[in-house]
Design a protein around this motif. Structure first.
Motif, PDB file in Angstrom:
ATOM      1  N   ASP A   1       1.080  -1.229  -0.168  1.00 25.01           N
ATOM      2  CA  ASP A   1      -0.064   0.246   0.421  1.00 25.01           C
ATOM      3  C   ASP A   1       1.295   1.423   0.020  1.00 25.01           C
ATOM      4  O   ASP A   1       1.588   1.689   1.145  1.00 25.01           O
ATOM      5  N   LEU A   2       1.049   1.951  -1.017  1.00 22.51           N
ATOM      6  CA  LEU A   2       1.918   2.946  -1.336  1.00 22.51           C
ATOM      7  C   LEU A   2       1.077   4.491  -1.417  1.00 22.51           C
ATOM      8  O   LEU A   2       1.375   5.818  -1.231  1.00 22.51           O
ATOM      9  N   THR A   3      -0.350   4.323  -0.368  1.00 25.22           N
ATOM     10  CA  THR A   3      -0.542   5.588   0.264  1.00 25.22           C
ATOM     11  C   THR A   3       0.274   6.459   1.075  1.00 25.22           C
ATOM     12  O   THR A   3       0.995   5.737   1.810  1.00 25.22           O
ATOM     13  N   GLY A   4       0.565   7.461   0.942  1.00 26.03           N
ATOM     14  CA  GLY A   4       0.940   8.802   1.636  1.00 26.03           C
ATOM     15  C   GLY A   4       2.722   8.611   0.929  1.00 26.03           C
ATOM     16  O   GLY A   4       3.554   9.716   1.574  1.00 26.03           O
ATOM     17  N   LEU A   5       3.113   7.756   0.267  1.00 27.04           N
ATOM     18  CA  LEU A   5       4.201   7.499  -0.362  1.00 27.04           C
ATOM     19  C   LEU A   5       4.104   8.643  -1.533  1.00 27.04           C
ATOM     20  O   LEU A   5       4.179   9.036  -2.271  1.00 27.04           O
ATOM     21  N   VAL A   6       5.400   9.745  -0.983  1.00 22.19           N
ATOM     22  CA  VAL A   6       5.874  10.777  -1.713  1.00 22.19           C
ATOM     23  C   VAL A   6       7.832  11.117  -2.308  1.00 22.19           C
ATOM     24  O   VAL A   6       8.262  11.096  -1.131  1.00 22.19           O
ATOM     25  N   VAL A   7       7.795  10.379  -3.427  1.00 18.94           N
ATOM     26  CA  VAL A   7       9.171  10.469  -4.239  1.00 18.94           C
ATOM     27  C   VAL A   7       9.254  12.725  -5.085  1.00 18.94           C
ATOM     28  O   VAL A   7       8.604  13.152  -5.568  1.00 18.94           O
ATOM     29  N   THR A   8      10.863  12.762  -3.906  1.00 19.52           N
ATOM     30  CA  THR A   8      10.716  13.991  -4.238  1.00 19.52           C
ATOM     31  C   THR A   8      12.303  13.948  -5.273  1.00 19.52           C
ATOM     32  O   THR A   8      12.842  13.562  -4.795  1.00 19.52           O
ATOM     33  N   ALA A   9      12.534  14.736  -6.751  1.00 19.78           N
ATOM     34  CA  ALA A   9      13.279  14.356  -7.315  1.00 19.78           C
ATOM     35  C   ALA A   9      14.548  15.809  -6.714  1.00 19.78           C
ATOM     36  O   ALA A   9      13.610  17.181  -6.899  1.00 19.78           O
ATOM     37  N   HIS A  10      15.414  15.538  -6.994  1.00 16.51           N
ATOM     38  CA  HIS A  10      16.665  16.691  -6.575  1.00 16.51           C
ATOM     39  C   HIS A  10      17.199  16.997  -7.967  1.00 16.51           C
ATOM     40  O   HIS A  10      18.334  16.155  -8.821  1.00 16.51           O
ATOM     41  N   TYR A  11      17.379  18.139  -8.480  1.00 12.64           N
ATOM     42  CA  TYR A  11      18.121  18.779  -9.250  1.00 12.64           C
ATOM     43  C   TYR A  11      19.563  19.097  -9.104  1.00 12.64           C
ATOM     44  O   TYR A  11      19.594  20.038  -8.057  1.00 12.64           O
ATOM     45  N   SER A  12      20.347  19.472  -9.982  1.00 11.65           N
ATOM     46  CA  SER A  12      21.162  19.952 -10.147  1.00 11.65           C
ATOM     47  C   SER A  12      21.222  21.725  -9.941  1.00 11.65           C
ATOM     48  O   SER A  12      22.155  22.299  -9.096  1.00 11.65           O
TER      49      SER A  12
END
Length: 245
Positions: A30-41
């Motif tokens: 159950d991935l409810t609540g999962l936040v994936v954040t990408a960080h850039y250069s």
């Protein structure tokens, strides 16, 4: 003038969540609540959604590391898979009490003091209510087996206790009057007499009142059998009447 072109590239990803981190054997992820954040250069960041998740396995218990992949970057989080809770079943019941175990003909059942304890497959036990009781019959004297039935989770278990129903079978003079010798003309004196009911289990119970004495003749010299009556029960004791000196 020369124009320098900056190319922004993905440097890393981070994850927060998901909400659910505890699983049982066979559960689905159950991935409810999962936040994936990408960080850039260039220092910017953004939440992304087109990531992939791998490594989840709920077929066995233990801590599991889940890998999140976005483009060529990865991050992980952990979840814990627990053994499924054992199925608890009712294995037996035991009873203690009740306080009253002796009855007279016609008495009603008194369950005061009865404690019913359920014993479960896990080794746990608990005092329970909601049981049913059968087998009580006070219409006749004798030993009676009373059955207690308790049902839980579709499983019914029984336990038993014994009671005794007694009935009065007679009376007896358990203590003679203080005076059993008389002179002609003296009235019968019942002071000190003790009359008791006799029961089918050979026990006795003193009567405080309700009985009568008869067949005494103050003018008849010699031994006399005095009749004691209570309800339909009769007993006798002996007195002696003497001539006056």
């Amino acid at each position: 003038y020369l124009t320098q072109k900056y190319v922004t590239s993905l440097e890393s990803i981070t994850v927060s969540g998901p909400t659910k981190t505890q699983y049982e054997i066979g559960d689905e992820l159950d991935l409810t609540g999962l936040v994936v954040t990408a960080h850039y250069s260039d220092g910017s960041e953004a939440a992304v959604e087109d990531y992939e998740v791998s490594g989840f396995d709920s077929s066995t218990a233990g801590e599991k590391t889940i890998t999140v992949t976005y483009q060529d970057k990865t991050a992980t989080f952990t979840v814990n898979v627990k053994e499924a809770a054992p199925v608890v079943t009712l294995e037996s019941i035991t009873v203690s009490g009740p306080t009253k175990t002796e009855y007279e003909i016609g008495d009603e059942l008194d369950l005061t003091g009865l404690v019913v304890t359920a014993h479960y497959s896990t080794g746990d036990e608990a005092t329970v209510t909601g049981y049913e009781v059968s087998g009580f019959d006070s219409s006749t004297a004798g030993e009676k087996t009373v059955t207690v039935v308790y049902e839980e989770g579709g499983v019914a278990k029984t336990a038993e206790f014994e009671i005794t129903v007694i009935e009065a079978v007679g009376i007896t003079v358990t203590k003679l009057p203080n005076k059993t010798e008389y002179f002609v003309g003296e009235k019968l004196d019942q002071t000190g007499i003790q009359v008791s009911l006799k029961y089918s289990d050979n026990s006795t119970e003193p009567l405080a009142a309700g009985y009568s004495l008869a067949q005494y003749d103050p003018d008849k010299v010699g031994k006399q059998q005095i009749r004691v009556q209570y309800m339909n029960f009769v007993a006798y004791f002996e007195v002696t009447v003497k001539e006056r000196p």
